[in-house]
Design an enzyme around this catalytic site. Structure first.
Site, PDB file in Angstrom:
ATOM      1  CD  GLU A  30     112.166 -11.862   1.518  1.00  0.00           C
ATOM      2  OE1 GLU A  30     111.742 -11.283   0.493  1.00  0.00           O
ATOM      3  OE2 GLU A  30     111.597 -12.836   2.023  1.00  0.00           O
ATOM      4  N   GLY A  89     107.408 -14.643   0.870  1.00  0.00           N
ATOM      5  CA  GLY A  89     106.424 -15.548   1.467  1.00  0.00           C
ATOM      6  C   GLY A  89     106.462 -16.952   0.882  1.00  0.00           C
ATOM      7  CE  LYS A 100     111.238 -16.061  19.660  1.00  0.00           C
ATOM      8  NZ  LYS A 100     110.837 -17.236  20.455  1.00  0.00           N
ATOM      9  NE  ARG A 145     109.921  -5.930  -6.566  1.00  0.00           N
ATOM     10  CZ  ARG A 145     109.936  -6.768  -5.542  1.00  0.00           C
ATOM     11  NH1 ARG A 145     110.862  -7.705  -5.482  1.00  0.00           N
ATOM     12  NH2 ARG A 145     109.045  -6.675  -4.581  1.00  0.00           N
ATOM     13  CE  LYS A 178     115.000 -13.789  -0.803  1.00  0.00           C
ATOM     14  NZ  LYS A 178     115.111 -12.537  -1.575  1.00  0.00           N
ATOM     15  NE  ARG A 235     100.289  -3.413  -3.950  1.00  0.00           N
ATOM     16  CZ  ARG A 235     101.269  -4.306  -4.023  1.00  0.00           C
ATOM     17  NH1 ARG A 235     101.036  -5.493  -4.565  1.00  0.00           N
ATOM     18  NH2 ARG A 235     102.461  -4.040  -3.539  1.00  0.00           N
TER      19      ARG A 235
HETATM   20  C1  MV4 Z   1     109.044 -13.767   9.014  1.00  0.00           C
HETATM   21  C2  MV4 Z   1     107.890 -13.592   9.795  1.00  0.00           C
HETATM   22  C3  MV4 Z   1     108.024 -13.756  11.165  1.00  0.00           C
HETATM   23  N1  MV4 Z   1     109.209 -14.070  11.695  1.00  0.00           N
HETATM   24  N2  MV4 Z   1     110.200 -14.073   9.587  1.00  0.00           N
HETATM   25  C4  MV4 Z   1     106.873 -13.334   4.815  1.00  0.00           C
HETATM   26  C5  MV4 Z   1     107.411 -12.873   3.520  1.00  0.00           C
HETATM   27  C6  MV4 Z   1     108.862 -12.855   3.626  1.00  0.00           C
HETATM   28  N3  MV4 Z   1     109.331 -11.600   3.113  1.00  0.00           N
HETATM   29  C7  MV4 Z   1     109.171 -13.024   5.064  1.00  0.00           C
HETATM   30  N4  MV4 Z   1     107.929 -13.204   5.724  1.00  0.00           N
HETATM   31  C8  MV4 Z   1     107.854 -13.324   7.062  1.00  0.00           C
HETATM   32  N5  MV4 Z   1     109.012 -13.611   7.683  1.00  0.00           N
HETATM   33  C9  MV4 Z   1     110.265 -14.230  10.893  1.00  0.00           C
HETATM   34  N6  MV4 Z   1     111.431 -14.563  11.439  1.00  0.00           N
HETATM   35  C10 MV4 Z   1     106.697 -13.273   9.179  1.00  0.00           C
HETATM   36  C11 MV4 Z   1     106.678 -13.136   7.795  1.00  0.00           C
HETATM   37  C12 MV4 Z   1     105.407 -12.781   7.247  1.00  0.00           C
HETATM   38  C13 MV4 Z   1     105.202 -11.548   6.640  1.00  0.00           C
HETATM   39  C14 MV4 Z   1     106.201 -10.607   6.538  1.00  0.00           C
HETATM   40  C15 MV4 Z   1     105.980  -9.399   5.935  1.00  0.00           C
HETATM   41  C16 MV4 Z   1     104.721  -9.085   5.453  1.00  0.00           C
HETATM   42  C17 MV4 Z   1     103.719  -9.976   5.553  1.00  0.00           C
HETATM   43  C18 MV4 Z   1     103.927 -11.211   6.152  1.00  0.00           C
HETATM   44  C19 MV4 Z   1     102.880 -12.130   6.262  1.00  0.00           C
HETATM   45  C20 MV4 Z   1     103.105 -13.342   6.828  1.00  0.00           C
HETATM   46  C21 MV4 Z   1     104.364 -13.670   7.314  1.00  0.00           C
END
Ligand code: MV4
Length: 448
Positions: free
Chosen positions: A288, A166, A202, A292, A116, A338
């Site tokens: 991210e 996550g 942040k 896929r 990442k 889903r």
């Molecule tokens: C974060 C965030 C808040 N701030 N990054 C969760 C999965 C991963 N793809 C990244 N995630 C998160 N990154 C920052 N800087 C909150 C999440 C996050 C989240 C993101 C997308 C969809 C659902 C989520 C549920 C909890 C936390």
């Protein structure tokens, strides 16, 4: 002579891939685990090969076994689907080295996006906004580290560079928990991924989850298929997804879409991919990139008419992308629910035999599923049973269509999250599109 594809997956996505192969006149080889011998798509495959016992490590993750099946049946290419080996760069590399085309981006691209920190550094070169933070090696001096994080501003989130989806992340609210949380996150990441490298961002407190679907032909041509909103989720499992994402700042969005396409062109991206963003206060923050096909691809297909799985196959076979960006149009709104085999109270998986069932159907309704009456849902894999997708002119009419589709659909013998869907679809905040990634867990489920 017609080419032959090995489908290295199971369940609904294996059936989805098989259907696309048949439409393209491709021969199919389906691999399955011992417990999966009754999977629906096996009945329509030209050939089937058992690759091992039910436990994924010994079948769907068993690279030698899958490559042996590929050799035995002399396939041209391997379709990975999602999950399992879909984003494993070593698998992609081994497929290609063994003379089987891996259907997806090259292993270097998968590897780059799998880390990442590398992914963030990479996309930011293409004018794609990232979450502010710190991704360099941590300073020896703790005071120096605290200063760095103070400058980012609390709360922050500590993420494992090898994590994603996550996994391997923790929030830090204040300085007194900083050092200990970094230690724990590093330790856990080392154990889980064999890589304890972390980075700091942040913490974006209440965003929506917006993603951009892209398609590249590996030769510098690329298009986007717009956005999806996947904010309705629980413990990082998406429950409802929709396309397009609504109420997004249009100027910002166009810049993001252009930058995503430009990135794909510049790196000769091959296959389909998704750039994931957090969206808060009209700002996008890249988090991210997935290299896929995604579970929720049907909502994009429903509003564009563009067959994303067929595109994957065509691109891998060097047949290119059939449409230019200006030939892609976006039609109305689509929603996907889903349906999972899970207990609505405990939220635990609910395997067992489906004694009786009835699907949903009708105008503007799509049903992607491998289940049937008498089918045994095994406990070894993820609990996705079916995806119900509705499309209509507006979001509100797509919701109404979904409510009616869910009324028709029923499964007997195992528990499902169908009641949860019915509740969400009638929820005011959801109907008004006011929900964020926190809504389901922090508000909706607490009220119930
Ligand atoms: C974060 C965030 C808040 N701030 N990054 C969760 C999965 C991963 N793809 C990244 N995630 C998160 N990154 C920052 N800087 C909150 C999440 C996050 C989240 C993101 C997308 C969809 C659902 C989520 C549920 C909890 C936390």
């Amino acid at each position: 002579m017609s080419k032959k594809i090995l489908i290295a997956n199971r369940g609904e996505i294996a059936l989805r891939a098989l259907r696309a192969c048949r439409e393209l006149g491709l021969k199919t080889v389906s691999v399955y685990s011992e417990i999966d011998k009754d999977l629906k798509h096996l009945k329509f495959s030209d050939e089937t090969v058992c690759i091992g016992p039910a436990i994924p490590a010994e079948s769907y993750l068993n690279v030698p076994s899958i490559l042996s099946a590929a050799e035995l049946t002399e396939v041209d290419a391997i379709y990975p689907g999602y999950g399992f080996l879909a984003e494993n760069p070593d698998f992609a590399e081994q497929c290609d080295k063994s003379g089987f085309k891996f259907i997806g981006p090259n292993s270097d691209t998968i590897r780059k996006m799998g880390d990442k920190i590398t992914a963030k550094a990479f996309v930011s070169k293409f004018n794609i906004p990232i979450v502010p933070g710190y991704s360099d090696d941590l300073p020896e001096d703790d005071e120096q580290l605290k200063t760095i994080v103070n400058n980012i501003g609390y709360p922050v989130i500590i993420k494992a560079t090898a994590g994603g989806g996550g996994r391997g992340m923790r929030i830090v609210e204040a300085e007194d928990e900083l050092l200990s949380t970094i230690d724990i996150t590093m330790q856990e990441a080392g154990n889980a991924f064999g890589n304890n490298k972390i980075y700091i961002e942040k913490f974006i407190e209440n965003p929506r989850h917006i993603e951009v679907q892209i398609v590249g032909d590996g030769k510098g041509n690329a298009i986007h298929l717009g956005t999806r909103d996947c904010s309705m989720q629980r413990r990082h499992q998406k429950i409802i997804e929709e396309a397009p994402a609504l109420d997004i700042d249009s100027q910002n969005l166009q810049n993001i879409l252009d930058s995503c396409v430009n990135l794909c062109k510049e790196i000769n991206y091959e296959g389909v991919g998704t750039l994931e963003f957090l969206y808060e206060n009209k700002n996008f923050y890249f988090i991210e990139m997935n290299t896929r096909i995604q579970v929720e691809h049907p909502v994009t297909e429903m509003i564009t008419g563009f067959d994303i799985v067929k595109a994957q196959l065509r691109i891998a076979l060097d047949l290119g992308i059939t449409l230019n960006q200006d030939e892609i149009s976006f039609n109305g709104h689509a929603i996907e629910c889903r349906i999972n085999a899970e207990d609505p109270e405990t939220l635990q998986p609910s395997p067992g035999v489906i004694s009786k069932m009835h699907t949903a159907g009708g105008f503007g309704i799509r049903y992607d599923s491998h289940i049937y009456g008498g089918y045994y849902v095994p406990p070894f894999y993820d609990s996705l049973l079916a995806k119900i997708i509705t499309q209509a002119n507006t979001r509100k009419s797509a919701i109404k269509r979904m409510i009616s589709a869910l009324d028709e659909f029923f499964v007997e013998g195992i528990k499902t999250n169908q009641p949860l869907h019915q509740d969400i679809l009638n929820d005011k905040k959801f109907i008004e599109n006011e929900h964020t990634i926190n809504y389901l867990e922090k508000e909706f489920l607490k009220l119930k």
